[in-house]
Design a protein around this motif. Structure first.
Motif, PDB file in Angstrom:
ATOM      1  N   ARG A 227       0.815  -1.214   0.000  1.00  0.00           N
ATOM      2  CA  ARG A 227       0.000   0.000   0.000  1.00  0.00           C
ATOM      3  C   ARG A 227       0.850   1.267   0.000  1.00  0.00           C
ATOM      4  N   GLN A 228       2.121   1.127   0.368  1.00  0.00           N
ATOM      5  CA  GLN A 228       3.018   2.286   0.405  1.00  0.00           C
ATOM      6  C   GLN A 228       3.880   2.402  -0.853  1.00  0.00           C
ATOM      7  N   ILE A 229       4.036   1.318  -1.577  1.00  0.00           N
ATOM      8  CA  ILE A 229       4.819   1.339  -2.822  1.00  0.00           C
ATOM      9  C   ILE A 229       3.938   1.851  -3.952  1.00  0.00           C
ATOM     10  N   THR A 230       4.482   2.774  -4.756  1.00  0.00           N
ATOM     11  CA  THR A 230       3.705   3.431  -5.808  1.00  0.00           C
ATOM     12  C   THR A 230       4.220   3.066  -7.191  1.00  0.00           C
ATOM     13  N   LEU A 231       3.290   2.803  -8.089  1.00  0.00           N
ATOM     14  CA  LEU A 231       3.640   2.641  -9.499  1.00  0.00           C
ATOM     15  C   LEU A 231       3.819   4.033 -10.095  1.00  0.00           C
ATOM     16  N   LYS A 232       5.071   4.448 -10.291  1.00  0.00           N
ATOM     17  CA  LYS A 232       5.326   5.771 -10.859  1.00  0.00           C
ATOM     18  C   LYS A 232       4.894   5.821 -12.311  1.00  0.00           C
ATOM     19  N   HIS A 251       8.242  -5.411 -29.311  1.00  0.00           N
ATOM     20  CA  HIS A 251       7.470  -5.336 -28.080  1.00  0.00           C
ATOM     21  C   HIS A 251       8.374  -4.778 -26.991  1.00  0.00           C
ATOM     22  N   ARG A 252       7.872  -3.789 -26.256  1.00  0.00           N
ATOM     23  CA  ARG A 252       8.676  -3.156 -25.218  1.00  0.00           C
ATOM     24  C   ARG A 252       7.793  -2.765 -24.048  1.00  0.00           C
ATOM     25  N   TYR A 253       8.315  -2.944 -22.827  1.00  0.00           N
ATOM     26  CA  TYR A 253       7.623  -2.360 -21.689  1.00  0.00           C
ATOM     27  C   TYR A 253       8.638  -1.789 -20.711  1.00  0.00           C
ATOM     28  N   VAL A 254       8.225  -0.730 -20.023  1.00  0.00           N
ATOM     29  CA  VAL A 254       9.054  -0.042 -19.040  1.00  0.00           C
ATOM     30  C   VAL A 254       8.214   0.165 -17.788  1.00  0.00           C
ATOM     31  N   LEU A 255       8.770  -0.236 -16.629  1.00  0.00           N
ATOM     32  CA  LEU A 255       8.061  -0.146 -15.358  1.00  0.00           C
ATOM     33  C   LEU A 255       8.947   0.568 -14.342  1.00  0.00           C
ATOM     34  N   THR A 256       8.365   1.512 -13.581  1.00  0.00           N
ATOM     35  CA  THR A 256       9.107   2.197 -12.514  1.00  0.00           C
ATOM     36  C   THR A 256       8.260   2.223 -11.249  1.00  0.00           C
ATOM     37  N   LEU A 257       8.844   1.756 -10.136  1.00  0.00           N
ATOM     38  CA  LEU A 257       8.187   1.766  -8.831  1.00  0.00           C
ATOM     39  C   LEU A 257       8.956   2.665  -7.876  1.00  0.00           C
ATOM     40  N   LEU A 258       8.244   3.308  -6.964  1.00  0.00           N
ATOM     41  CA  LEU A 258       8.852   4.106  -5.906  1.00  0.00           C
ATOM     42  C   LEU A 258       8.603   3.386  -4.577  1.00  0.00           C
ATOM     43  N   VAL A 259       9.695   3.011  -3.907  1.00  0.00           N
ATOM     44  CA  VAL A 259       9.613   2.248  -2.661  1.00  0.00           C
ATOM     45  C   VAL A 259      10.107   3.137  -1.519  1.00  0.00           C
ATOM     46  N   VAL A 268      12.886   1.634  -8.301  1.00  0.00           N
ATOM     47  CA  VAL A 268      13.116   0.337  -8.929  1.00  0.00           C
ATOM     48  C   VAL A 268      12.562   0.396 -10.351  1.00  0.00           C
ATOM     49  N   SER A 269      13.414   0.155 -11.332  1.00  0.00           N
ATOM     50  CA  SER A 269      13.005   0.247 -12.734  1.00  0.00           C
ATOM     51  C   SER A 269      13.306  -1.046 -13.475  1.00  0.00           C
ATOM     52  N   GLN A 270      12.486  -1.334 -14.445  1.00  0.00           N
ATOM     53  CA  GLN A 270      12.655  -2.525 -15.269  1.00  0.00           C
ATOM     54  C   GLN A 270      12.249  -2.206 -16.701  1.00  0.00           C
ATOM     55  N   GLU A 271      13.031  -2.682 -17.657  1.00  0.00           N
ATOM     56  CA  GLU A 271      12.707  -2.478 -19.073  1.00  0.00           C
ATOM     57  C   GLU A 271      13.036  -3.749 -19.848  1.00  0.00           C
ATOM     58  N   VAL A 272      12.140  -4.144 -20.735  1.00  0.00           N
ATOM     59  CA  VAL A 272      12.348  -5.315 -21.590  1.00  0.00           C
ATOM     60  C   VAL A 272      11.957  -4.940 -23.010  1.00  0.00           C
ATOM     61  N   ARG A 273      12.798  -5.321 -23.972  1.00  0.00           N
ATOM     62  CA  ARG A 273      12.480  -5.068 -25.374  1.00  0.00           C
ATOM     63  C   ARG A 273      12.822  -6.291 -26.204  1.00  0.00           C
ATOM     64  N   ALA A 274      11.896  -6.699 -27.065  1.00  0.00           N
ATOM     65  CA  ALA A 274      12.114  -7.806 -27.990  1.00  0.00           C
ATOM     66  C   ALA A 274      11.858  -7.308 -29.410  1.00  0.00           C
ATOM     67  N   ASP A 275      12.841  -7.460 -30.295  1.00  0.00           N
ATOM     68  CA  ASP A 275      12.721  -7.045 -31.691  1.00  0.00           C
ATOM     69  C   ASP A 275      12.700  -8.267 -32.596  1.00  0.00           C
ATOM     70  N   ASN A 276      11.723  -8.295 -33.504  1.00  0.00           N
ATOM     71  CA  ASN A 276      11.578  -9.416 -34.430  1.00  0.00           C
ATOM     72  C   ASN A 276      12.669  -9.357 -35.493  1.00  0.00           C
ATOM     73  N   ARG A 277      13.484 -10.415 -35.585  1.00  0.00           N
ATOM     74  CA  ARG A 277      14.560 -10.485 -36.571  1.00  0.00           C
ATOM     75  C   ARG A 277      14.198 -11.340 -37.774  1.00  0.00           C
ATOM     76  N   GLY A 278      12.961 -11.837 -37.844  1.00  0.00           N
ATOM     77  CA  GLY A 278      12.527 -12.554 -39.026  1.00  0.00           C
ATOM     78  C   GLY A 278      12.109 -13.984 -38.746  1.00  0.00           C
ATOM     79  N   VAL A 279      11.747 -14.664 -39.826  1.00  0.00           N
ATOM     80  CA  VAL A 279      11.221 -16.023 -39.736  1.00  0.00           C
ATOM     81  C   VAL A 279      12.337 -16.999 -39.347  1.00  0.00           C
TER      82      VAL A 279
END
Length: 291
Positions: A227-232, A251-259, A268-279
């Motif tokens: 309840r005290q941690i915030t999704l920035k 596909h990309r997502y970025v998440l930042t939390l304030l603890v 606390v930050s997290q980032e993930v990115r996936a790029d399609n390189r083909g078949v």
């Protein structure tokens, strides 16, 4: 994936994602009316209607991804924990993912690098609905995809696209590229208490992956509750190629939390990115000796 970052007030540890894929697709093409032997004309097939909303774009993307035997993705991830007055603690992850659709299987090989310069190889497989993970010189661990200890190490953009379909209606649609031949679907969120954010479909996977870092903080003496941690902030983007059936390009997502901690915040930050390189036309099989 992901790498649960080495926390500024603690040690470090690795981790990362999961899920399942979409069905196959036969592309619709406009055909000219042809006379039959009796001299009558066959009706001309109508082109498939263009998608108009995020859910329809996702449906098209799932068909396009399911139409090929497999795909190759370049994966990049990072985590960090930053506290005022201390050097940031970070970890990055680079990998190549081969994902087949028939049968459904995944091979993910990469390297985890910490802010201390430590490097560890990682190999991840999903075969027959079971996950297999090996980090550095450690032995293989095996488990169901429902096990967070396994799921957090798996990054499967095809399966994640399937999961996105459940909350795609909340995504904003925009055109990208100079010719407008790309489509971006974007979901954003901010200001949530962590206790409430855990129930949001768009946030479940990202929060599950950052949980090992939060656990390290608690072990190091951080007493902040959900309840005290915030999704920035949270942003998730899906980029699709309109010229190729709206197949996934990135596909990309970025998440930042304030603890809260000692009158300030640990970011606390997290980032993930996936790029399609083909078949991908190869196959995925477990290494010799792994059962």
């Amino acid at each position: 994936m992901l790498v649960a970052a080495a926390v500024a007030v603690s040690g470090c540890s690795p981790q990362g994602g999961k899920r399942k894929p979409g069905g196959r697709h036969r592309s619709s093409q406009t055909t000219q009316a042809q006379p039959d032997p009796a001299g009558t004309s066959r009706p001309t097939a109508k082109p498939a209607p263009k998608p108009k909303n995020a859910a329809q774009f996702v449906a098209m993307a799932r068909r396009a991804m399911g139409a090929e035997k497999g795909w190759t993705f370049a994966l990049r991830g990072s985590e960090s924990a930053v506290m005022r007055g201390q050097a940031p603690s970070t970890a990055t992850y680079d990998a190549t993912v081969h994902r087949t659709t028939a049968p459904e299987a995944l091979q993910q090989t990469g390297t985890i690098t910490t802010s201390k310069g430590e490097r560890k190889s990682e190999a991840v497989y999903v075969v027959g609905g079971t996950g297999y993970v090996k980090e550095g010189a450690e032995g293989w661990k095996k488990g169901p995809l429902s096990d967070p200890g396994i799921a957090n190490d798996i990054e499967d953009p095809v399966a994640e696209l399937d999961a996105f379909a459940a909350y795609a209606k909340s995504a904003k649609v925009s055109r990208t590229g100079a010719a407008g031949d790309g489509v971006r679907l974007q979901v954003t969120a901010s200001g949530w208490q962590l206790s409430a954010a855990r129930d949001r479909p768009a946030l479940k996977r990202a929060l599950r992956e950052v949980e090992p870092t939060l656990a390290q903080l608690r072990e190091a003496g951080v007493t902040a509750t959900d309840r005290q941690i915030t999704l920035k902030s949270f942003t998730e983007r899906w980029d699709l190629d309109a010229a190729h059936g709206y197949r996934l390009t990135s596909h990309r997502y970025v998440l930042t939390l304030l603890v809260p901690f000692q009158g300030g915040d640990i970011t606390v930050s997290q980032e993930v990115r996936a790029d399609n390189r083909g078949v991908f036309t190869g196959s995925v099989a477990l290494p010799p000796g792994v059962k």
